[in-house]
Design an enzyme around this catalytic site. Structure first.
Site, PDB file in Angstrom:
ATOM      1  N   GLN A   1      14.677   6.797   8.709  1.00 31.26           N
ATOM      2  CA  GLN A   1      13.199   8.106   8.259  1.00 31.26           C
ATOM      3  C   GLN A   1      13.796   9.008   8.890  1.00 31.26           C
ATOM      4  O   GLN A   1      14.900   8.916   9.312  1.00 31.26           O
ATOM      5  CB  GLN A   1      11.804   6.845   8.879  1.00 31.26           C
ATOM      6  CG  GLN A   1      11.729   6.553  10.360  1.00 31.26           C
ATOM      7  CD  GLN A   1      11.450   5.136  10.879  1.00 31.26           C
ATOM      8  OE1 GLN A   1       9.768   5.291  10.126  1.00 31.26           O
ATOM      9  NE2 GLN A   1      11.418   5.068  11.824  1.00 31.26           N
TER      10      GLN A   1
ATOM     11  N   GLU B   1      12.971  -2.737  17.520  1.00 33.52           N
ATOM     12  CA  GLU B   1      12.233  -1.428  16.239  1.00 33.52           C
ATOM     13  C   GLU B   1      13.559  -1.330  15.564  1.00 33.52           C
ATOM     14  O   GLU B   1      14.737  -1.787  16.130  1.00 33.52           O
ATOM     15  CB  GLU B   1      12.706  -0.587  17.998  1.00 33.52           C
ATOM     16  CG  GLU B   1      12.613   0.502  16.773  1.00 33.52           C
ATOM     17  CD  GLU B   1      11.859   1.807  16.134  1.00 33.52           C
ATOM     18  OE1 GLU B   1      11.649   1.533  15.320  1.00 33.52           O
ATOM     19  OE2 GLU B   1      10.622   1.308  16.494  1.00 33.52           O
TER      20      GLU B   1
ATOM     21  N   ASP C   1      15.294  -5.416  12.349  1.00 32.14           N
ATOM     22  CA  ASP C   1      13.885  -5.039  10.746  1.00 32.14           C
ATOM     23  C   ASP C   1      12.182  -6.805  11.440  1.00 32.14           C
ATOM     24  O   ASP C   1      13.348  -7.525  11.269  1.00 32.14           O
ATOM     25  CB  ASP C   1      13.987  -5.785   9.633  1.00 32.14           C
ATOM     26  CG  ASP C   1      12.611  -5.223   8.758  1.00 32.14           C
ATOM     27  OD1 ASP C   1      12.730  -5.150   7.609  1.00 32.14           O
ATOM     28  OD2 ASP C   1      11.868  -6.006   9.140  1.00 32.14           O
TER      29      ASP C   1
ATOM     30  N   ASP D   1       2.990  -3.168  17.441  1.00 35.32           N
ATOM     31  CA  ASP D   1       3.355  -1.159  17.185  1.00 35.32           C
ATOM     32  C   ASP D   1       3.782  -0.535  16.195  1.00 35.32           C
ATOM     33  O   ASP D   1       4.662  -0.383  16.125  1.00 35.32           O
ATOM     34  CB  ASP D   1       3.848  -1.056  18.448  1.00 35.32           C
ATOM     35  CG  ASP D   1       3.596   0.500  18.952  1.00 35.32           C
ATOM     36  OD1 ASP D   1       3.970   0.998  19.780  1.00 35.32           O
ATOM     37  OD2 ASP D   1       2.431   1.010  17.698  1.00 35.32           O
ATOM     38  N   SER D   2       3.549  -1.084  14.700  1.00 38.28           N
ATOM     39  CA  SER D   2       4.144  -0.236  13.632  1.00 38.28           C
ATOM     40  C   SER D   2       3.068   0.413  13.257  1.00 38.28           C
ATOM     41  O   SER D   2       2.539   1.310  13.663  1.00 38.28           O
ATOM     42  CB  SER D   2       3.727  -1.386  12.417  1.00 38.28           C
ATOM     43  OG  SER D   2       2.191  -0.954  12.071  1.00 38.28           O
TER      44      SER D   2
ATOM     45  N   ASP E   1       2.052   3.926  10.131  1.00 43.64           N
ATOM     46  CA  ASP E   1       1.497   3.426   8.994  1.00 43.64           C
ATOM     47  C   ASP E   1       2.287   2.410   7.577  1.00 43.64           C
ATOM     48  O   ASP E   1       3.434   2.294   7.717  1.00 43.64           O
ATOM     49  CB  ASP E   1       1.441   4.387   8.075  1.00 43.64           C
ATOM     50  CG  ASP E   1       0.283   5.392   9.514  1.00 43.64           C
ATOM     51  OD1 ASP E   1       0.105   6.835   9.069  1.00 43.64           O
ATOM     52  OD2 ASP E   1      -0.242   4.912   9.948  1.00 43.64           O
TER      53      ASP E   1
ATOM     54  N   PRO F   1       9.454   1.940   6.329  1.00 35.79           N
ATOM     55  CA  PRO F   1       9.811   0.994   6.762  1.00 35.79           C
ATOM     56  C   PRO F   1       8.485  -0.038   7.388  1.00 35.79           C
ATOM     57  O   PRO F   1       9.000  -1.611   7.767  1.00 35.79           O
ATOM     58  CB  PRO F   1      10.892   1.005   7.457  1.00 35.79           C
ATOM     59  CG  PRO F   1      10.314   2.264   8.260  1.00 35.79           C
ATOM     60  CD  PRO F   1       9.662   3.199   6.724  1.00 35.79           C
TER      61      PRO F   1
HETATM   62  N1  SAM Z   1       1.356   4.037  17.347  1.00 36.02           N
HETATM   63  C1  SAM Z   1       2.486   4.156  15.962  1.00 36.02           C
HETATM   64  C2  SAM Z   1       1.090   4.684  14.819  1.00 36.02           C
HETATM   65  O1  SAM Z   1       0.347   3.404  15.367  1.00 36.02           O
HETATM   66  O2  SAM Z   1       1.077   4.606  14.160  1.00 36.02           O
HETATM   67  C3  SAM Z   1       3.369   3.801  16.632  1.00 36.02           C
HETATM   68  C4  SAM Z   1       4.163   3.673  16.983  1.00 36.02           C
HETATM   69  S1  SAM Z   1       5.765   2.869  17.347  1.00 36.02           S
HETATM   70  C5  SAM Z   1       6.873   4.918  16.750  1.00 36.02           C
HETATM   71  C6  SAM Z   1       6.432   2.838  15.572  1.00 36.02           C
HETATM   72  C7  SAM Z   1       7.623   2.216  15.116  1.00 36.02           C
HETATM   73  O3  SAM Z   1       7.922   0.977  14.121  1.00 36.02           O
HETATM   74  C8  SAM Z   1       8.498   3.055  14.562  1.00 36.02           C
HETATM   75  O4  SAM Z   1       9.478   3.406  15.748  1.00 36.02           O
HETATM   76  C9  SAM Z   1       9.162   2.630  13.425  1.00 36.02           C
HETATM   77  O5  SAM Z   1       9.863   2.990  13.352  1.00 36.02           O
HETATM   78  C10 SAM Z   1       8.673   1.051  13.603  1.00 36.02           C
HETATM   79  N2  SAM Z   1       8.945   0.383  13.098  1.00 36.02           N
HETATM   80  C11 SAM Z   1       8.650   0.730  11.333  1.00 36.02           C
HETATM   81  N3  SAM Z   1       9.152  -0.233  10.213  1.00 36.02           N
HETATM   82  C12 SAM Z   1       9.154  -1.628  11.114  1.00 36.02           C
HETATM   83  C13 SAM Z   1       9.921  -2.887  10.882  1.00 36.02           C
HETATM   84  N4  SAM Z   1      10.261  -2.892   9.817  1.00 36.02           N
HETATM   85  N5  SAM Z   1      10.378  -3.290  11.925  1.00 36.02           N
HETATM   86  C14 SAM Z   1      10.505  -3.104  13.400  1.00 36.02           C
HETATM   87  N6  SAM Z   1       9.618  -1.987  13.942  1.00 36.02           N
HETATM   88  C15 SAM Z   1       9.558  -0.824  12.411  1.00 36.02           C
END
Ligand code: SAM
Length: 288
Positions: free
Chosen positions: A43, A118, A149, A167-168, A170, A174
Site C-alpha cells: 500500500q 502486521e 499476512d 486492528d485492521s 477497512d 490487504p
Molecule cells: N485503526 C485503524 C482503522 O480502524 O482503520 C487501523 C489501524 S492499523 C494501522 C491497520 C493495519 O492493518 C495497517 O497497518 C495494515 O497494514 C494492516 N493490515 C491490513 N491487512 C492486513 C493483513 N492481511 N494482515 C496483517 N495486517 C494487515
C-alpha cells in the site's frame, strides 16, 4: 515543482488530503507537512502533519490514526477485551501497525507475550519514527513483531491465545480477508477455551452492511458475542463499532474493573460502552 505525493492536492497554495469516503462524502484535512511517504509492496504509506489533528498515518489515502484521537480507538479496542478476560497472558494483535493497541496491552502485568502480526513493516517503521504519540514505547520486550499476512499467521499458528485483537484497516486491499468467516474460524481455533476476540467493525452509520456482516459472521462461530461503540472524530461519522466473539459467557459490564493510566478509557466508559443507541439495538436484534 516538487511532485505532490498521491492523494494530496494543492488548492490556492494550501496542501489538502481528501479522503474519498463515498460518492457524496469527501473528508478533507489541511496539511502542514509530509513527514514520511513510501510505496510499500502492499500500500501507499504516509505520515502527514495536519493542522488540526497533528501527525496522522494515511494508508492508500485513508486516515488510519492521528496523534489527536488515536488513543480513543486504541484504548477502546484493547482495554475492553483485556478487562473482560480474567487474567490475559497471551495476546495476539492482527494489524495494529501503529503499535497503539500493543502499547495498551503492555499495561497488563499478567500479559507475558504480545504477538503483533502486521503485513507491512513500513507502517511500523513510519509510526515508530514519525507518530510517537500513538506508537509510544513500542519496544516493550513482550511485543513480538511478525511481518506476515494475518490470515496466513492465524491459519498456521500453533500458539493458543487468551485475547485476539483484530486492528485492521477497512475491508479493502490487504485487509479484505480479515473480515471473512474463514479468518474468524482460524481465530476461534487459536483461542483458549476461555478466550475472546475483538475486531473493529466499522461505522454503525456509514458502513452498516459491513458491520452487520461482521456481527453475523462472528455470531455464527462464537457462542457469545457483544458489540460496543466509541466516538473517534477522524473516522467517517465519528461513531465506531467493535464486535467481540467469546468462547465463554462474558461477565456483566458492571463487573469490569479498570484503573490503568489512560486518556479516554476509565471504568465507567468501559462499563457503559455496551449501551447502544436504539437504532443499533434494533438492527442487531433484527439479525439475531
Ligand atoms: N485503526 C485503524 C482503522 O480502524 O482503520 C487501523 C489501524 S492499523 C494501522 C491497520 C493495519 O492493518 C495497517 O497497518 C495494515 O497494514 C494492516 N493490515 C491490513 N491487512 C492486513 C493483513 N492481511 N494482515 C496483517 N495486517 C494487515
Amino acid at each position: 515543482m516538487k511532485r505532490l505525493p498521491g492523494y494530496l492536492n494543492r488548492i490556492e497554495g494550501e496542501l489538502w488530503l481528501t479522503e474519498d469516503e463515498r460518492e457524496n462524502l469527501k473528508l478533507s484535512y489541511r496539511i502542514k507537512d509530509v513527514l514520511f511517504e513510501e510505496k510499500s509492496p502492499f500500500q501507499h504509506v504516509m505520515v502527514l502533519d495536519s493542522y488540526d489533528f497533528g501527525p496522522m498515518l494515511v494508508l492508500d489515502g485513508v486516515v488510519q490514526t492521528t496523534s489527536m484521537d488515536g488513543h480513543i480507538y486504541n484504548e477502546m479496542i484493547a482495554h475492553v477485551p483485556l478487562t473482560l478476560h480474567p487474567a490475559p497472558q497471551k495476546v495476539l494483535i492482527i494489524g495494529g501497525g501503529d503499535c497503539g493497541a500493543a502499547n495498551e496491552a503492555a499495561k497488563y502485568d499478567t500479559v507475558e507475550a504480545i504477538d503483533l502480526v502486521e503485513i507491512d513493516e513500513v507502517v511500523v517503521r513510519a509510526c515508530k519514527s514519525w507518530l510517537p504519540e500513538v506508537s509510544g514505547n513500542a519496544s516493550d520486550p513482550r511485543i513480538r513483531y511478525h511481518y506476515v499476512d494475518g490470515v496466513k499467521f492465524a491459519a498456521e499458528t500453533r500458539e493458543k491465545y487468551d485475547v485476539v485483537i483484530v486492528d485492521s484497516s477497512d475491508p479493502v486491499g490487504p485487509a479484505r480477508q480479515l473480515f471473512e468467516s474463514e479468518f474468524y474460524r482460524s481465530l476461534f481455533k487459536a483461542l483458549n477455551d476461555d478466550g475472546l476476540m475483538v475486531c473493529q467493525s466499522q461505522s454503525p452509520i456509514m458502513h452498516q452492511d459491513v458491520m452487520m456482516q461482521t456481527y453475523q459472521r462472528i455470531g455464527e462461530l462464537f457462542p457469545y458475542r457483544k458489540m460496543y461503540t466509541a466516538v473517534v472524530p477522524t473516522y467517517p461519522g465519528g461513531l465506531w463499532s467493535f464486535t467481540i466473539g467469546s468462547k465463554r459467557r462474558l461477565p456483566e459490564p458492571e463487573h469490569i474493573r479498570f484503573s490503568k493510566k489512560a486518556r479516554y478509557a476509565n471504568e465507567e466508559i468501559l462499563r457503559r460502552c455496551f449501551a447502544l443507541p436504539t437504532f443499533l439495538e434494533e438492527l442487531l436484534a433484527s439479525r439475531s
